[in-house]
Write a protein that holds these residues in place. Sequence first.
Motif, PDB file in Angstrom:
ATOM      1  N   TYR A 131       0.835  -1.209   0.000  1.00 31.48           N
ATOM      2  CA  TYR A 131       0.000   0.000   0.000  1.00 31.48           C
ATOM      3  C   TYR A 131       0.871   1.262   0.000  1.00 31.48           C
ATOM      4  O   TYR A 131       0.619   2.216  -0.752  1.00 31.48           O
ATOM      5  N   LEU A 132       1.902   1.253   0.835  1.00 28.37           N
ATOM      6  CA  LEU A 132       2.806   2.413   0.889  1.00 28.37           C
ATOM      7  C   LEU A 132       3.397   2.702  -0.486  1.00 28.37           C
ATOM      8  O   LEU A 132       3.483   3.854  -0.916  1.00 28.37           O
ATOM      9  N   LEU A 133       3.810   1.649  -1.162  1.00 25.31           N
ATOM     10  CA  LEU A 133       4.421   1.844  -2.481  1.00 25.31           C
ATOM     11  C   LEU A 133       3.402   2.348  -3.500  1.00 25.31           C
ATOM     12  O   LEU A 133       3.728   3.147  -4.376  1.00 25.31           O
ATOM     13  N   GLN A 134       2.165   1.891  -3.362  1.00 25.34           N
ATOM     14  CA  GLN A 134       1.105   2.408  -4.254  1.00 25.34           C
ATOM     15  C   GLN A 134       0.901   3.906  -4.048  1.00 25.34           C
ATOM     16  O   GLN A 134       0.646   4.651  -4.979  1.00 25.34           O
ATOM     17  N   ARG A 135       1.011   4.339  -2.811  1.00 23.56           N
ATOM     18  CA  ARG A 135       0.810   5.758  -2.491  1.00 23.56           C
ATOM     19  C   ARG A 135       2.051   6.603  -2.814  1.00 23.56           C
ATOM     20  O   ARG A 135       1.946   7.794  -3.073  1.00 23.56           O
ATOM     21  N   VAL A 167       1.560   5.105  12.773  1.00 21.46           N
ATOM     22  CA  VAL A 167       1.975   5.952  11.658  1.00 21.46           C
ATOM     23  C   VAL A 167       0.952   7.079  11.505  1.00 21.46           C
ATOM     24  O   VAL A 167      -0.255   6.835  11.510  1.00 21.46           O
ATOM     25  N   GLN A 168       1.464   8.292  11.381  1.00 24.20           N
ATOM     26  CA  GLN A 168       0.597   9.445  11.113  1.00 24.20           C
ATOM     27  C   GLN A 168       0.738   9.820   9.645  1.00 24.20           C
ATOM     28  O   GLN A 168       1.853  10.033   9.153  1.00 24.20           O
ATOM     29  N   ARG A 169      -0.380   9.901   8.956  1.00 28.56           N
ATOM     30  CA  ARG A 169      -0.351  10.288   7.534  1.00 28.56           C
ATOM     31  C   ARG A 169      -0.819  11.730   7.368  1.00 28.56           C
ATOM     32  O   ARG A 169      -1.788  12.144   8.005  1.00 28.56           O
ATOM     33  N   ARG A 170      -0.112  12.473   6.512  1.00 34.37           N
ATOM     34  CA  ARG A 170      -0.566  13.807   6.113  1.00 34.37           C
ATOM     35  C   ARG A 170      -0.342  13.921   4.606  1.00 34.37           C
ATOM     36  O   ARG A 170       0.703  13.511   4.112  1.00 34.37           O
ATOM     37  N   ASP A 171      -1.317  14.482   3.912  1.00 36.91           N
ATOM     38  CA  ASP A 171      -1.215  14.565   2.449  1.00 36.91           C
ATOM     39  C   ASP A 171      -0.854  15.979   1.995  1.00 36.91           C
ATOM     40  O   ASP A 171      -1.400  16.949   2.521  1.00 36.91           O
ATOM     41  N   TYR A 172       0.031  16.052   1.013  1.00 39.20           N
ATOM     42  CA  TYR A 172       0.464  17.340   0.461  1.00 39.20           C
ATOM     43  C   TYR A 172       0.413  17.300  -1.061  1.00 39.20           C
ATOM     44  O   TYR A 172       0.740  16.278  -1.674  1.00 39.20           O
ATOM     45  N   ARG A 173       0.081  18.433  -1.659  1.00 42.02           N
ATOM     46  CA  ARG A 173       0.143  18.528  -3.113  1.00 42.02           C
ATOM     47  C   ARG A 173       1.598  18.573  -3.562  1.00 42.02           C
ATOM     48  O   ARG A 173       2.397  19.308  -2.995  1.00 42.02           O
ATOM     49  N   PHE A 174       1.919  17.790  -4.575  1.00 41.42           N
ATOM     50  CA  PHE A 174       3.280  17.722  -5.113  1.00 41.42           C
ATOM     51  C   PHE A 174       3.769  19.127  -5.507  1.00 41.42           C
ATOM     52  O   PHE A 174       4.871  19.540  -5.170  1.00 41.42           O
ATOM     53  N   LYS A 175       2.903  19.887  -6.180  1.00 42.34           N
ATOM     54  CA  LYS A 175       3.250  21.234  -6.634  1.00 42.34           C
ATOM     55  C   LYS A 175       3.691  22.102  -5.449  1.00 42.34           C
ATOM     56  O   LYS A 175       4.694  22.799  -5.497  1.00 42.34           O
ATOM     57  N   TYR A 209       1.498   0.226  12.030  1.00 41.76           N
ATOM     58  CA  TYR A 209       2.359   0.171  10.843  1.00 41.76           C
ATOM     59  C   TYR A 209       2.048  -0.999   9.899  1.00 41.76           C
ATOM     60  O   TYR A 209       2.363  -0.945   8.716  1.00 41.76           O
ATOM     61  N   ASN A 210       1.394  -2.057  10.413  1.00 40.29           N
ATOM     62  CA  ASN A 210       1.079  -3.180   9.513  1.00 40.29           C
ATOM     63  C   ASN A 210      -0.404  -3.209   9.120  1.00 40.29           C
ATOM     64  O   ASN A 210      -0.906  -4.226   8.638  1.00 40.29           O
ATOM     65  N   GLN A 211      -1.067  -2.060   9.313  1.00 42.97           N
ATOM     66  CA  GLN A 211      -2.502  -2.005   8.981  1.00 42.97           C
ATOM     67  C   GLN A 211      -2.814  -0.890   7.977  1.00 42.97           C
ATOM     68  O   GLN A 211      -3.973  -0.510   7.816  1.00 42.97           O
ATOM     69  N   LEU A 212      -1.798  -0.365   7.333  1.00 44.03           N
ATOM     70  CA  LEU A 212      -2.010   0.810   6.473  1.00 44.03           C
ATOM     71  C   LEU A 212      -2.952   0.497   5.304  1.00 44.03           C
ATOM     72  O   LEU A 212      -3.740   1.340   4.889  1.00 44.03           O
ATOM     73  N   HIS A 213      -2.878  -0.733   4.792  1.00 42.34           N
ATOM     74  CA  HIS A 213      -3.664  -1.125   3.615  1.00 42.34           C
ATOM     75  C   HIS A 213      -5.162  -1.142   3.877  1.00 42.34           C
ATOM     76  O   HIS A 213      -5.959  -1.072   2.952  1.00 42.34           O
ATOM     77  N   CYS A 214      -5.560  -1.264   5.143  1.00 43.49           N
ATOM     78  CA  CYS A 214      -7.007  -1.386   5.390  1.00 43.49           C
ATOM     79  C   CYS A 214      -7.525  -0.255   6.267  1.00 43.49           C
ATOM     80  O   CYS A 214      -8.549  -0.404   6.921  1.00 43.49           O
ATOM     81  N   SER A 215      -6.808   0.859   6.280  1.00 40.48           N
ATOM     82  CA  SER A 215      -7.184   1.912   7.235  1.00 40.48           C
ATOM     83  C   SER A 215      -7.630   3.224   6.595  1.00 40.48           C
ATOM     84  O   SER A 215      -8.052   4.134   7.289  1.00 40.48           O
TER      85      SER A 215
END
Length: 217
Positions: A131-135, A167-175, A209-215
């Motif tokens: 999942y991490l690699l997909q993201r 794991v804490q996720r935060r999303d950012y625009r590439f630009k 950390y091992n549940q990212l794919h279903c969260s």
Amino acid sequence: MTNTTKQVKSKQRVTDHGEVFTNEREVKAMLDLVKLESERIDSRFLEPACGTGNFLAEVLQRKFNTVSQKYGKSKIEWERYSVIAVSSIYGVDILEDNARECRVRLLNLFKEEYTKRFKQQDEDLLKSVEYLLQRNILWGDALDFKNPETRVSIVFSEWSAVNGTYVQRRDYRFKFLVEQSHQFSLFNDEGDHASIDEPVKADYSLVKYNQLHCSYE
Ligand SMILES: C[S@@+](CC[C@H](N)C(=O)[O-])C[C@H]1O[C@@H](n2cnc3c(N)ncnc32)[C@H](O)[C@@H]1O
């Protein structure tokens, strides 16, 4: 020659996209210029024209070497730190097949290291890494920051380890990341993100950390 050692896939692709892959010796020599960073488990690397991942695979291998040296005796520690290593690698390529190949290559690298060290594998961990690699390895145009087909803006996720287990996720625009950065790299990478203060989405819950794919959605 294997796919990963071939420098050219076709003349047409060289003409259309300047696709000539860097050979292994040059990759290693260039990464030796930033040796400590390339070996540090949580240093973030972003390659904006990553091809099939010649640089990213070498960085990931170096990070895994560090993880194994430091945490190879404990399966749980090895797993946690390997997830951090994978989560810190980012890539973009304008050709969809390259992005896909890169993802598969990095996943296989993880699987090789994991099976080499431990007989019993955590299936959830494998899915989490996938999942991490997909993201993190995306099909996109690094010049206009969009997917070349859908024209949707590229959004990257920042993954930060919390208390070793979450794991804490935060999303950012590439630009936004590129404009905020002096170099073409993610975050300011002293471990914090002082100059990056406008995530697209930051209210994700902490996830194991091992549940990212279903969260996530
Ligand atoms: C010279 S190759 C280098 C690939 C890889 N970095 C390496 O060293 O092996 C250039 C890569 O950039 C990709 N590319 C070309 N234009 C791009 C763009 N505007 N955005 C993202 N990737 C691009 C090509 O598809 C190709 O995979």
